[in-house]
Design an enzyme around this catalytic site. Structure first.
Site, mmCIF file in Angstrom:
data_model
loop_
_atom_site.group_PDB
_atom_site.id
_atom_site.type_symbol
_atom_site.label_atom_id
_atom_site.label_comp_id
_atom_site.label_asym_id
_atom_site.label_seq_id
_atom_site.Cartn_x
_atom_site.Cartn_y
_atom_site.Cartn_z
ATOM 1 N N VAL A 200 0.992 -1.431 0.143
ATOM 2 C CA VAL A 200 0.163 0.025 -0.111
ATOM 3 C C VAL A 200 0.820 1.156 -0.051
ATOM 4 O O VAL A 200 1.688 1.539 0.727
ATOM 5 C CB VAL A 200 -0.929 0.065 1.369
ATOM 6 N N GLY A 201 0.408 1.974 -0.947
ATOM 7 C CA GLY A 201 1.655 3.226 -1.128
ATOM 8 C C GLY A 201 3.077 2.840 -1.584
ATOM 9 O O GLY A 201 3.889 3.576 -1.266
ATOM 10 N N ARG A 225 -1.669 6.008 -5.777
ATOM 11 C CA ARG A 225 -2.443 7.035 -6.468
ATOM 12 C C ARG A 225 -2.448 6.677 -7.792
ATOM 13 O O ARG A 225 -1.518 6.292 -8.789
ATOM 14 C CB ARG A 225 -1.985 8.386 -6.254
ATOM 15 N N HIS A 262 2.996 7.077 9.375
ATOM 16 C CA HIS A 262 3.631 8.106 9.883
ATOM 17 C C HIS A 262 2.976 9.485 9.377
ATOM 18 O O HIS A 262 3.315 10.698 10.005
ATOM 19 C CB HIS A 262 4.947 8.079 10.340
#
Length: 358
Positions: A200-201, A225, A262
């Site tokens: 993820v990301g 994205r 974070h």
């Protein structure tokens, strides 16, 4: 607390030394590293195959004679800061001092497998000073990030509208992922029994590719994205999905969150983790979420490591409304997201690998 009048002269001078050190290094520490990268000094020394003298370096860079003394001053400061090593050559009667790379500046050699030059280019940017110059105004703006206050948009909105900065950000994250891949090589136990994983990301897929190469039986998916992944080509074992982690995460045995949480508040992290839990639901003992983040532990960490974690906490808090977390804060977050247990293992000097289970 002692007033100025109560301080001894030695204490006053010690305070003066500490203050001046920070005041004078305000911009120089970062910009001297940027200067070194822009001139290609790490590459020159690397290609020289041995420590290089000031005379040799000045000749290669074609430095004007009037600037040689100042260049020497910069090199000497970088050596004091741990980015160069001064080597004494007792066999050279004309010049006894030469410069060698340290472990830190080795990471700034461009176009190498573990180069962090893109990360340095991203973080040591003159525009960054302009963002931080709004710190006072940010203090009184409810719930706005420093990016919101200074640029009128949060970080993700700014990157979405600025393709050049977005490309630089992705290159920087990819360079950091190469370092994470080195750390993960010794973590085979993390992927035992895992047949599918979602990063993820995961950006351009640097970490996912490394996992796919090291564990051919693991099917990898990168979620990021749409503008990040839209032009990327996958393989049978690696695919890219454009989407929003706050909406849903593809199903898999495991979900990897590397330097993601974070960036976000506890409320946002709870939503992300709930979606992770949903993604691994029905996977039995194989299902887990793998988190790579800092764990603040001021009581046990070395002073320098704590300093880095606290520095990152300031940046995450001000720039993203996120934060670095202690083990107690991580545990509270996991429980609130519906997880039953977790295990923290050391990964690098300042990062930990956390496995959490539903």
């Amino acid at each position: 607390m002692a007033s100025n009048n109560d301080l001894k002269a030695s204490e006053m001078f010690e305070g003066l030394l500490h203050l001046y050190k920070h005041l004078h290094s305000y911009a120089l520490d970062g910009m001297s590293i940027r200067w070194m990268i822009e001139l290609g000094i790490p590459d020159i020394i690397h290609n020289h195959d041995q420590p290089i003298t000031l005379t040799e370096l000045v000749s290669i860079l074609q430095i004007p004679p009037t600037k040689v003394r100042a260049v020497h001053s910069l090199l000497r400061y970088l050596a004091h800061s741990g980015f160069l090593e001064i080597v004494r050559d007792h066999h050279n009667t004309e010049e006894k001092e030469a410069y060698a790379l340290t472990a830190a500046s080795q990471l700034l050699v461009k176009d190498t497998h573990l180069s962090l030059a893109p990360m340095a280019e991203l973080l040591i940017n003159p525009s960054g000073g302009l963002v931080w110059s709004h710190l006072k105004k940010w203090t009184y703006e409810d719930d706005l990030t420093l990016f919101d206050v200074s640029l009128g948009s949060n970080a993700w909105g700014f990157l979405g509208k600025n393709q050049e900065k977005n490309n630089l950000f992705n290159k920087a994250m990819a360079s950091d992922s190469q370092m994470m891949n080195v750390a993960l090589r010794g973590c085979n136990w993390v992927f035992e029994g895992v047949e599918s994983i979602v990063d993820v990301g995961g950006g351009t897929g640097t970490t996912a590719k490394a996992i796919s190469d090291a564990f051919p039986n693991v099917k990898c998916t990168v979620l990021d994205r749409q503008q990040v992944v839209e032009n990327l080509s996958g393989t049978n074992d690696l695919k890219y999905v454009g989407g929003d982690m706050f909406e849903s995460i593809p199903k898999a045995d495991a979900v990897l969150l590397k330097w993601v949480l974070h960036n976000w508040s506890d409320k946002d992290c709870k939503k992300i983790l709930e979606n992770c839990k949903e993604a691994i639901s029905g996977k039995g003992k194989r299902g887990k979420v793998i988190v790579i983040e800092s764990v603040i532990n001021e009581g046990q960490d070395e002073h320098g490591i704590t300093g880095l974690k606290l520095l990152m906490d300031v940046k995450m808090s001000c720039l993203f409304n996120g934060k670095e977390r202690s083990e107690e804060e991580w545990k509270k977050l996991f429980v609130e997201a519906g997880f039953q247990s977790y295990k923290i293992s050391p990964l690098t000097g300042h990062l930990s690998l956390i496995q959490i289970y539903p």
